[in-house]
Design an enzyme around this catalytic site. Structure first.
Site, PDB file in Angstrom:
ATOM      1  N   GLY A  13       0.792  -1.061  -0.033  1.00 15.96           N
ATOM      2  CA  GLY A  13      -0.122  -0.097   0.055  1.00 15.96           C
ATOM      3  C   GLY A  13       0.587   1.197  -0.156  1.00 15.96           C
ATOM      4  O   GLY A  13       0.248   2.314   0.086  1.00 15.96           O
TER       5      GLY A  13
ATOM      6  N   GLU B 191       4.791  -6.032   1.252  1.00 16.77           N
ATOM      7  CA  GLU B 191       4.210  -6.457  -0.027  1.00 16.77           C
ATOM      8  C   GLU B 191       3.819  -5.084  -1.088  1.00 16.77           C
ATOM      9  O   GLU B 191       2.692  -5.041  -1.429  1.00 16.77           O
ATOM     10  CB  GLU B 191       2.899  -7.317   0.223  1.00 16.77           C
ATOM     11  CG  GLU B 191       2.873  -8.502   0.864  1.00 16.77           C
ATOM     12  CD  GLU B 191       1.657  -8.948   1.122  1.00 16.77           C
ATOM     13  OE1 GLU B 191       0.633  -8.392   1.166  1.00 16.77           O
ATOM     14  OE2 GLU B 191       1.619 -10.156   1.674  1.00 16.77           O
ATOM     15  N   PRO B 192       4.793  -4.568  -1.419  1.00 20.36           N
ATOM     16  CA  PRO B 192       4.592  -3.525  -2.272  1.00 20.36           C
ATOM     17  C   PRO B 192       4.351  -3.835  -3.650  1.00 20.36           C
ATOM     18  O   PRO B 192       4.888  -4.907  -4.202  1.00 20.36           O
ATOM     19  CB  PRO B 192       6.129  -2.732  -2.246  1.00 20.36           C
ATOM     20  CG  PRO B 192       6.958  -3.868  -2.014  1.00 20.36           C
ATOM     21  CD  PRO B 192       6.263  -4.657  -1.011  1.00 20.36           C
ATOM     22  N   GLY B 193       3.455  -3.332  -4.229  1.00 16.76           N
ATOM     23  CA  GLY B 193       3.115  -3.570  -5.714  1.00 16.76           C
ATOM     24  C   GLY B 193       3.226  -2.228  -6.368  1.00 16.76           C
ATOM     25  O   GLY B 193       4.216  -2.393  -7.373  1.00 16.76           O
ATOM     26  N   ARG B 194       2.150  -1.399  -6.226  1.00 18.42           N
ATOM     27  CA  ARG B 194       2.291  -0.157  -6.763  1.00 18.42           C
ATOM     28  C   ARG B 194       3.805   0.605  -6.892  1.00 18.42           C
ATOM     29  O   ARG B 194       4.170   1.163  -8.104  1.00 18.42           O
ATOM     30  CB  ARG B 194       1.069   0.641  -6.285  1.00 18.42           C
ATOM     31  CG  ARG B 194       1.230   2.298  -6.977  1.00 18.42           C
ATOM     32  CD  ARG B 194       0.349   3.113  -5.968  1.00 18.42           C
ATOM     33  NE  ARG B 194      -0.687   2.332  -5.013  1.00 18.42           N
ATOM     34  CZ  ARG B 194      -2.057   2.545  -5.818  1.00 18.42           C
ATOM     35  NH1 ARG B 194      -2.293   3.212  -6.961  1.00 18.42           N
ATOM     36  NH2 ARG B 194      -2.756   1.722  -5.095  1.00 18.42           N
TER      37      ARG B 194
ATOM     38  N   ARG C 270      -8.322   4.036 -13.835  1.00  9.33           N
ATOM     39  CA  ARG C 270      -8.290   4.658 -12.769  1.00  9.33           C
ATOM     40  C   ARG C 270      -8.956   5.820 -12.582  1.00  9.33           C
ATOM     41  O   ARG C 270      -9.495   6.317 -11.623  1.00  9.33           O
ATOM     42  CB  ARG C 270      -6.698   4.591 -11.993  1.00  9.33           C
ATOM     43  CG  ARG C 270      -6.160   3.063 -11.904  1.00  9.33           C
ATOM     44  CD  ARG C 270      -4.844   3.064 -11.265  1.00  9.33           C
ATOM     45  NE  ARG C 270      -4.734   3.233 -10.026  1.00  9.33           N
ATOM     46  CZ  ARG C 270      -4.480   4.439  -9.566  1.00  9.33           C
ATOM     47  NH1 ARG C 270      -4.155   5.597 -10.196  1.00  9.33           N
ATOM     48  NH2 ARG C 270      -4.539   4.797  -8.136  1.00  9.33           N
TER      49      ARG C 270
ATOM     50  N   CYS D  80     -16.581   4.940 -25.338  1.00  8.61           N
ATOM     51  CA  CYS D  80     -18.131   5.757 -25.542  1.00  8.61           C
ATOM     52  C   CYS D  80     -18.657   5.757 -24.167  1.00  8.61           C
ATOM     53  O   CYS D  80     -19.861   5.196 -23.846  1.00  8.61           O
ATOM     54  CB  CYS D  80     -18.885   4.537 -26.319  1.00  8.61           C
ATOM     55  SG  CYS D  80     -20.113   5.393 -27.303  1.00  8.61           S
ATOM     56  N   GLU D  81     -18.089   6.512 -23.260  1.00 13.21           N
ATOM     57  CA  GLU D  81     -18.510   7.175 -22.084  1.00 13.21           C
ATOM     58  C   GLU D  81     -18.043   8.616 -21.888  1.00 13.21           C
ATOM     59  O   GLU D  81     -16.973   8.818 -21.929  1.00 13.21           O
ATOM     60  CB  GLU D  81     -17.961   6.168 -21.021  1.00 13.21           C
ATOM     61  CG  GLU D  81     -18.264   4.843 -20.957  1.00 13.21           C
ATOM     62  CD  GLU D  81     -19.169   4.172 -19.966  1.00 13.21           C
ATOM     63  OE1 GLU D  81     -19.215   4.917 -18.927  1.00 13.21           O
ATOM     64  OE2 GLU D  81     -19.392   2.989 -19.970  1.00 13.21           O
TER      65      GLU D  81
HETATM   66  N1  LLP Z   1      -0.854  -6.906  -0.298  1.00 13.82           N
HETATM   67  C1  LLP Z   1      -2.327  -7.244  -0.498  1.00 13.82           C
HETATM   68  C2  LLP Z   1      -2.981  -8.039   0.464  1.00 13.82           C
HETATM   69  C3  LLP Z   1      -3.169  -6.344  -1.218  1.00 13.82           C
HETATM   70  O1  LLP Z   1      -4.549  -6.408  -1.313  1.00 13.82           O
HETATM   71  C4  LLP Z   1      -2.745  -5.184  -1.974  1.00 13.82           C
HETATM   72  C5  LLP Z   1      -3.285  -4.356  -3.028  1.00 13.82           C
HETATM   73  C6  LLP Z   1      -1.201  -5.185  -2.045  1.00 13.82           C
HETATM   74  C7  LLP Z   1      -0.488  -5.808  -1.002  1.00 13.82           C
HETATM   75  C8  LLP Z   1      -0.403  -4.178  -2.818  1.00 13.82           C
HETATM   76  O2  LLP Z   1      -0.838  -2.787  -2.583  1.00 13.82           O
HETATM   77  P1  LLP Z   1      -0.147  -1.608  -3.218  1.00 13.82           P
HETATM   78  O3  LLP Z   1       1.450  -1.650  -2.703  1.00 13.82           O
HETATM   79  O4  LLP Z   1       0.174  -1.910  -4.642  1.00 13.82           O
HETATM   80  O5  LLP Z   1      -0.606  -0.329  -3.092  1.00 13.82           O
HETATM   81  N2  LLP Z   1      -6.528  -0.961  -7.880  1.00 13.82           N
HETATM   82  C9  LLP Z   1      -6.341  -0.141  -7.133  1.00 13.82           C
HETATM   83  C10 LLP Z   1      -5.248  -0.709  -5.945  1.00 13.82           C
HETATM   84  C11 LLP Z   1      -5.915  -1.904  -5.436  1.00 13.82           C
HETATM   85  C12 LLP Z   1      -4.937  -2.687  -4.354  1.00 13.82           C
HETATM   86  C13 LLP Z   1      -5.481  -3.845  -4.047  1.00 13.82           C
HETATM   87  N3  LLP Z   1      -4.712  -4.430  -3.045  1.00 13.82           N
HETATM   88  C14 LLP Z   1      -5.713   1.295  -7.734  1.00 13.82           C
HETATM   89  O6  LLP Z   1      -5.356   0.955  -8.695  1.00 13.82           O
HETATM   90  O7  LLP Z   1      -5.353   2.224  -6.826  1.00 13.82           O
END
Ligand code: LLP
Length: 435
Positions: free
Chosen positions: A251, A293-296, A333, A364-365
């Protein structure tokens, strides 16, 4: 050269002779070759984000592991890079799991998340030998116990706790609040720990929570860490539970626009590690493993979306719409969360921003707007719009709305561009239908 917008682009971005370059590649030439819309990823930025998170956490807390949250973006090429960077992976579906597996990602480094994992997905996870299943609820606990009972090895699990802490982000992406579909409520979690510890086929190694994203402050993490560690201490007293692994999820925020800078990885690492040490108190025999758990924050800045300008519509005194050849189909987004982005015109990269336009898509929105009221150089058809910080949650949330094919994805390396995923064709959309 001193364009502040460049700080949002990949680390290799430069402006030369009015043009945007990334990893030494002229973006105008690149779109001529690969077409638009196009998503590019900069290899150098991906590597630097992986090592920043890995090293910041490890330097403060050696028993830490970084898992890349694959939902932000997943492809086999990226999975191999993540493996080479010695990171683990968080997956949330059988699909993500099988892609990671196909890429040869080490299964023992995978954590399997999700609030409604199906029987087949759990079977697949155990067959492939995932390292941890992060159990979300009572139904899953008994389903997994049943599946695991037919196997020889014990399955390591974590329990996902919903700590009831508000991360102050968009309600669609808040997950650790009490009113959430995710995880065990704090007041039912003790029962879950008891059941998991009694299970002959599951091995409860730790606790997990995830608050939501993006989170700009460390305080919500600290509050939730204190709560979950207090709960772990209670469980130790009650069941002799040993917290070997502890995960405060992901997050971490990224800078989407220059006026809202996100803190660096070190800020989150310091805040989380200090809260963990505080919550553990003195006299613990061994510190638990810390799993983030970084994703973004791993992929967002590495990715840039490239579009070609088509039509303009000027509504005097109201707004000028400039439409591009992508939009909500490849990046939902802005429509879904009101997310803000900025842009640079790749072929007019040092020109003055003399007009204010709204960048709309081709879907088309009316809500298909990528950026509202942004100052840019005067635009004409054929110009290339580059939207930075597009590496996370764009392609994975993309659709074929209006039967538009999805864009290609290209990795930019020091040795040149490499096609990660080809553009979809009209035939791809017809291919799944029975004629
Ligand atoms: N761990 C868990 C259990 C999660 O549910 C998530 C994201 C992450 C890690 C990674 O979060 P991050 O570091 O990427 O923020 N679609 C939305 C974001 C949804 C995130 C869902 N879970 C957006 O575009 O902002």
């Amino acid at each position: 050269m001193n364009n502040p917008l460049l700080s949002l682009f990949p680390v290799t971005a430069q402006v030369k002779d009015d043009r945007l370059f990334i990893a030494g590649q002229d973006i105008v030439g690149l779109v001529r070759r690969f077409g638009t819309p196009l998503y590019i990823f900069d290899e150098a930025t991906l590597h630097s984000q992986c090592s920043a998170f890995r090293d910041e956490f490890a330097s403060l807390y050696p028993r830490s592991r970084v898992l890349y949250a694959a939902k932000a973006f997943l492809g086999q090429g990226l999975a191999r890079m993540i493996a080479d960077e010695r990171l683990g992976m968080d997956v949330v579906s059988g699909g993500e799991l099988s892609l990671a597996h196909k890429a040869g990602f080490p299964p023992e480094r995978i954590h399997f998340h999700g609030n409604n994992k199906g029987r087949e997905e759990l079977e697949l996870a155990l067959t492939l030998g995932v390292g941890r299943v992060v159990v979300d609820n009572f139904h899953e606990l008994s389903l997994l116990e049943e599946i695991a009972s037919r196997r020889i090895a014990l399955q390591n699990i974590l329990l996902r706790i919903s700590p009831g802490v508000d991360p102050h982000t968009h309600s669609h992406t808040s997950t650790g609040v009490t009113d959430s579909k995710f995880g065990f409520l704090m007041d039912r979690a003790a029962e879950a720990v008891g059941l998991a510890m009694d299970s002959p086929h599951l091995h409860l190694v730790g606790l997990h929570f995830h608050l939501g994203s993006p989170i700009y402050d460390v305080e919500p993490y600290q509050e939730a860490i204190a709560r979950v560690l207090a709960f772990a201490t209670e469980m130790e007293r009650k069941f002799n539970f040993e917290l070997r692994e502890f995960s405060p999820g992901g997050g971490f925020a990224v800078s989407y626009t220059v006026d809202r800078p996100a803190p660096p990885p070190s800020y989150y690492a310091q805040g989380i590690v200090s809260a963990l040490r505080r919550g553990m108190g003195e006299g613990k025999s061994e510190e638990p493993w810390l799993i983030v758990e970084p994703g973004r924050s791993i992929v967002a800045r590495a990715g840039v979306a490239l579009y070609r300008v088509g039509t303009r519509k000027e509504i005097p005194g109201i707004r000028t719409y400039v439409s591009v050849d992508g939009g909500m189909g490849d990046n939902i987004r802005p429509a879904l969360y009101d997310s803000a982005y900025q842009a640079l015109v790749a072929n007019k990269a040092s020109q003055e921003h003399r007009e204010t336009v709204t960048i709309s898509g081709k879907f088309c929105e009316s809500g298909d707007v990528l950026i509202r009221d942004i100052p840019l150089p005067p635009l004409s058809p054929g110009d290339i719009i580059a939207i930075p910080v597009s590496g996370a949650y764009s392609i994975p949330m993309s659709s074929n709305y209006n039967a538009n094919p999805r864009p290609a994805v290209v990795l930019l390396t020091g040795q040149g561009p490499k096609l990660w995923r080809r553009r979809e064709h009209y035939q791809d959309m017809a291919a799944l239908e029975e004629s």
